[in-house]
Design a protein around this motif. Structure first.
Motif, PDB file in Angstrom:
ATOM      1  N   THR A   5       0.861  -1.185   0.000  1.00  0.00           N
ATOM      2  CA  THR A   5       0.000   0.000   0.000  1.00  0.00           C
ATOM      3  C   THR A   5       0.894   1.230   0.000  1.00  0.00           C
ATOM      4  OG1 THR A   5      -0.139   0.121   2.425  1.00  0.00           O
ATOM      5  CG2 THR A   5      -1.808  -1.198   1.295  1.00  0.00           C
TER       6      THR A   5
ATOM      7  N   ARG B 194       4.034   1.952  -6.676  1.00  0.00           N
ATOM      8  CA  ARG B 194       2.669   2.042  -6.158  1.00  0.00           C
ATOM      9  C   ARG B 194       2.173   0.630  -5.865  1.00  0.00           C
ATOM     10  NH1 ARG B 194       3.698   5.806  -9.892  1.00  0.00           N
ATOM     11  NH2 ARG B 194       3.233   7.989  -9.362  1.00  0.00           N
ATOM     12  N   PRO B 195       1.020   0.483  -5.217  1.00  0.00           N
ATOM     13  CA  PRO B 195       0.555  -0.857  -4.838  1.00  0.00           C
ATOM     14  C   PRO B 195       0.542  -1.832  -6.017  1.00  0.00           C
ATOM     15  CG  PRO B 195      -0.777   0.792  -3.749  1.00  0.00           C
ATOM     16  CD  PRO B 195       0.123   1.536  -4.684  1.00  0.00           C
TER      17      PRO B 195
ATOM     18  N   ASP C 238       5.000  -0.349   3.889  1.00  0.00           N
ATOM     19  CA  ASP C 238       4.122  -1.507   3.758  1.00  0.00           C
ATOM     20  C   ASP C 238       4.620  -2.244   2.523  1.00  0.00           C
ATOM     21  OD1 ASP C 238       2.183  -3.391   4.015  1.00  0.00           O
ATOM     22  OD2 ASP C 238       0.483  -2.057   3.668  1.00  0.00           O
TER      23      ASP C 238
END
Length: 322
Positions: free
Chosen positions: A87, A102-103, A124
């Motif tokens: 995330t 990015r995710p 994360d």
């Protein structure tokens, strides 16, 4: 993956040193610059090993990680890292390039050259460490493919993102024969990603095909509970035809329908016997694993295990007499 480090249980004055020691011992030697004050630092790290691969999943407050020139020169076991964003966003810089993740996106970078990882929004992230020698890729190809955002623009990388995301959180794959079965295909899949990104689709095709069967079964396991799981959906997720899907599974001795049903039944059996086996009806447990018809579920369960699902649950959770 169970956390091996959680700063919630560490006094603030000791957190930076404990984190540094854990990362150096289990992942790689780096300088770590925490943004918050010591009392506000929060870090949870989980570690796993799949053959020669090391997997680190981390959630943390904002931090900058630097592999300095000095630390890179001291590397005794050259490695290639795959950093996968879960995330938020992060930035990777190495070899005069930088990329934003990015995710679902990932990048690779080498331990033998300085790099910087910026996590301004917090961490994360999954970090997967591959032995550089195991990838057996030319130095120039590695230099050309490090610090490049890999994901939606490359269909091979898109498939790899799903696979490595699941690998990072699949504890059952970190033991015994499962780890042995997964390690080599994981290495070959990353080889395929980097070679395809470099433009050598011919060299990429062989390792990609070699890992296809494993990626298909891994995908099925991850979507067992989906009632609309079908051959067409599985084939589309891997960019192949349904005919090719059946051919790949056949080479592994797998009959798709039977394989899916057997694993769904095993999950139902586990859940019925588990500590929460009486919290839902037998039919509801069957539906949650793709058996929409309760009568059919009871029939195939008995065929597989020689006992109806309700009797299996009662056997494991006998009702107390009044």
């Amino acid at each position: 993956m169970s956390p091996v480090l959680d700063t919630a249980f560490i006094p603030p004055r000791d957190r930076e040193e404990v984190i540094r020691h854990a990362v150096w011992e289990s992942v790689v030697a780096v300088d770590i610059d925490h943004r918050p004050a010591a009392e506000d630092i929060s870090v949870r790290i989980g570690l796993g090993t799949v053959g020669p691969l090391r997997i680190c999943s981390a959630r943390a407050t904002a931090v900058t990680v630097r592999r300095t020139e000095r630390l890179a020169r001291q590397d005794e076991e050259p490695a290639v890292f795959l950093g996968l964003q879960v995330t938020g966003t992060s930035l990777v810089a190495q070899n005069g390039r930088q990329c934003v993740l990015r995710p679902g996106e990932f990048a690779v970078y080498e331990s033998i050259a300085p790099y910087t990882l910026l996590f301004d929004e917090g961490v994360d992230h999954h970090f997967i460490r591959f032995p550089r020698a195991a990838l057996a890729l030319p130095d120039r190809l590695l230099r050309d493919t490090t610090t490049i955002t890999l994901g939606s623009d490359n269909p091979v990388a898109r498939l790899a993102s799903t696979y490595f995301s699941q690998l990072a959180v699949s504890d059952e794959l970190y033991e015994g024969t499962h780890a042995d079965a997964v390690a080599e295909p994981s290495i070959e899949l990353l080889r395929a990603v980097l070679m395809s990104q470099h433009g050598n689709s011919g060299l990429a095709r062989e390792p990609l095909e070699a890992t296809l069967g494993l990626r298909i079964t891994h995908y099925i396991r991850a979507h067992l509970a989906d009632p609309d799981l079908s051959a067409a959906r599985i084939a589309a997720a891997h960019g192949i035809s349904v005919r090719h899907l059946y051919a790949v599974l056949s080479r592994s001795g797998i009959s798709l329908g039977d394989w899916i049903r057997a694993r769904r039944l095993a999950e139902c059996r586990r859940e019925l016997a588990g500590p929460n086996g009486r919290l839902r009806t037998v039919a509801a447990i069957g539906r949650s694993w793709g058996f929409v018809d309760a009568t059919h579920f009871s029939k195939v369960f008995k065929q597989a295990y020689g006992i109806p699902p309700r009797a299996w649950r009662d056997q494991n959770h006998p009702r107390s007499s009044a």
